[in-house]
Design a protein around this motif. Sequence first.
Motif, PDB file in Angstrom:
ATOM      1  N   PHE A  16       0.853  -1.182   0.000  1.00 41.75           N
ATOM      2  CA  PHE A  16       0.000   0.000   0.000  1.00 41.75           C
ATOM      3  C   PHE A  16       0.891   1.234   0.000  1.00 41.75           C
ATOM      4  O   PHE A  16       1.913   1.279   0.692  1.00 41.75           O
ATOM      5  N   GLU A  17       0.486   2.225  -0.768  1.00 38.02           N
ATOM      6  CA  GLU A  17       1.227   3.488  -0.797  1.00 38.02           C
ATOM      7  C   GLU A  17       0.262   4.657  -0.965  1.00 38.02           C
ATOM      8  O   GLU A  17      -0.877   4.491  -1.397  1.00 38.02           O
ATOM      9  N   VAL A  64     -12.125   1.206  -8.197  1.00 36.15           N
ATOM     10  CA  VAL A  64     -10.731   0.843  -7.900  1.00 36.15           C
ATOM     11  C   VAL A  64      -9.774   1.044  -9.077  1.00 36.15           C
ATOM     12  O   VAL A  64      -8.555   1.079  -8.883  1.00 36.15           O
ATOM     13  N   ARG A  65     -10.291   1.183 -10.289  1.00 37.88           N
ATOM     14  CA  ARG A  65      -9.426   1.408 -11.457  1.00 37.88           C
ATOM     15  C   ARG A  65      -9.198   2.890 -11.733  1.00 37.88           C
ATOM     16  O   ARG A  65      -8.399   3.247 -12.599  1.00 37.88           O
ATOM     17  N   ILE A  66      -9.886   3.754 -11.015  1.00 35.71           N
ATOM     18  CA  ILE A  66      -9.763   5.195 -11.245  1.00 35.71           C
ATOM     19  C   ILE A  66      -8.599   5.728 -10.412  1.00 35.71           C
ATOM     20  O   ILE A  66      -8.597   5.573  -9.182  1.00 35.71           O
ATOM     21  N   PRO A  67      -7.597   6.364 -11.029  1.00 38.30           N
ATOM     22  CA  PRO A  67      -6.338   6.660 -10.329  1.00 38.30           C
ATOM     23  C   PRO A  67      -6.338   7.903  -9.461  1.00 38.30           C
ATOM     24  O   PRO A  67      -5.339   8.621  -9.400  1.00 38.30           O
ATOM     25  N   PHE A  68      -7.437   8.141  -8.726  1.00 38.07           N
ATOM     26  CA  PHE A  68      -7.484   9.349  -7.905  1.00 38.07           C
ATOM     27  C   PHE A  68      -7.793   9.070  -6.441  1.00 38.07           C
ATOM     28  O   PHE A  68      -8.009  10.004  -5.670  1.00 38.07           O
ATOM     29  N   GLY A  69      -7.840   7.801  -6.038  1.00 39.11           N
ATOM     30  CA  GLY A  69      -8.022   7.494  -4.630  1.00 39.11           C
ATOM     31  C   GLY A  69      -6.836   7.988  -3.823  1.00 39.11           C
ATOM     32  O   GLY A  69      -5.738   8.202  -4.352  1.00 39.11           O
ATOM     33  N   ALA A  70      -7.036   8.181  -2.535  1.00 41.43           N
ATOM     34  CA  ALA A  70      -5.968   8.704  -1.683  1.00 41.43           C
ATOM     35  C   ALA A  70      -4.795   7.736  -1.557  1.00 41.43           C
ATOM     36  O   ALA A  70      -3.656   8.153  -1.367  1.00 41.43           O
ATOM     37  N   GLN A  71      -5.070   6.452  -1.682  1.00 47.77           N
ATOM     38  CA  GLN A  71      -4.033   5.438  -1.574  1.00 47.77           C
ATOM     39  C   GLN A  71      -4.260   4.384  -2.665  1.00 47.77           C
ATOM     40  O   GLN A  71      -5.315   4.341  -3.295  1.00 47.77           O
TER      41      GLN A  71
END
Length: 229
Positions: free
Chosen positions: A151-152, A216-223
């Motif tokens: 996780f990052e 989950v495929r959208i690259p804007f989550g916080a982690q």
Amino acid sequence: MGEVEFDAVASEYKAQHARSVRLSGDDVGYFAKYKIEDVRKIADRRQLKVRRIMDFGAGIGNSLKPLRTNFPEAHITCLDVSPRSLDLCRNELSTRVDFCNYDGEHIPDELGNYDLIFTSCVFHHIPAEQQVALLSQIRKRLNVDGIFILFEHNPWNPLTVHAVNNCPFDKNAVLISATEMRRRLLAAGFTNISKNYRMFFPGYLRALRVLEPALVRIPFGAQYSLTAN
């Protein structure tokens, strides 16, 4: 940050972390809990029997109790560069747990192999030029059917960047995109790499978190998380 730096902040880590995430509307425990629940789901989907777990960069043990709750029969190894952090980690849980201090470069061979190796927001503290070598060592510590879950923080999320920029123990952190982290995993010999983005909604919008599995495929989550073997 090395041993001396992490030793210096170990006692204040939890308070500093809580201040850095206050805009999220969640406490520190929530972030550890959701990660390990995700890890449990991944292990279940893969029908992985988890007998030995390594928490790579365990710090003061934020993930230790969630690991025990979700993997009650597993033996856990907490690995970290900071002896002081591991002392605090022992206070969280010590039954069927080993605590190993290492030099930050060489994972001890005598630790053996693991079914699951987990790391949470550690690699942004490790110099980029050392990461592939460490990832390669982690891969060698996996059993044949074992998995590595990383996780990052997502540098494409403005709230994440704000939190990191305002956290004293992250003053030397260099955030890594999921795309770049995947490249480093490939360079270390990992295969079958899957990627998920997480934490799209802050605490005051937690009712919307039921939508996250579709995002989950959208690259804007916080982690984000990467799973590989």
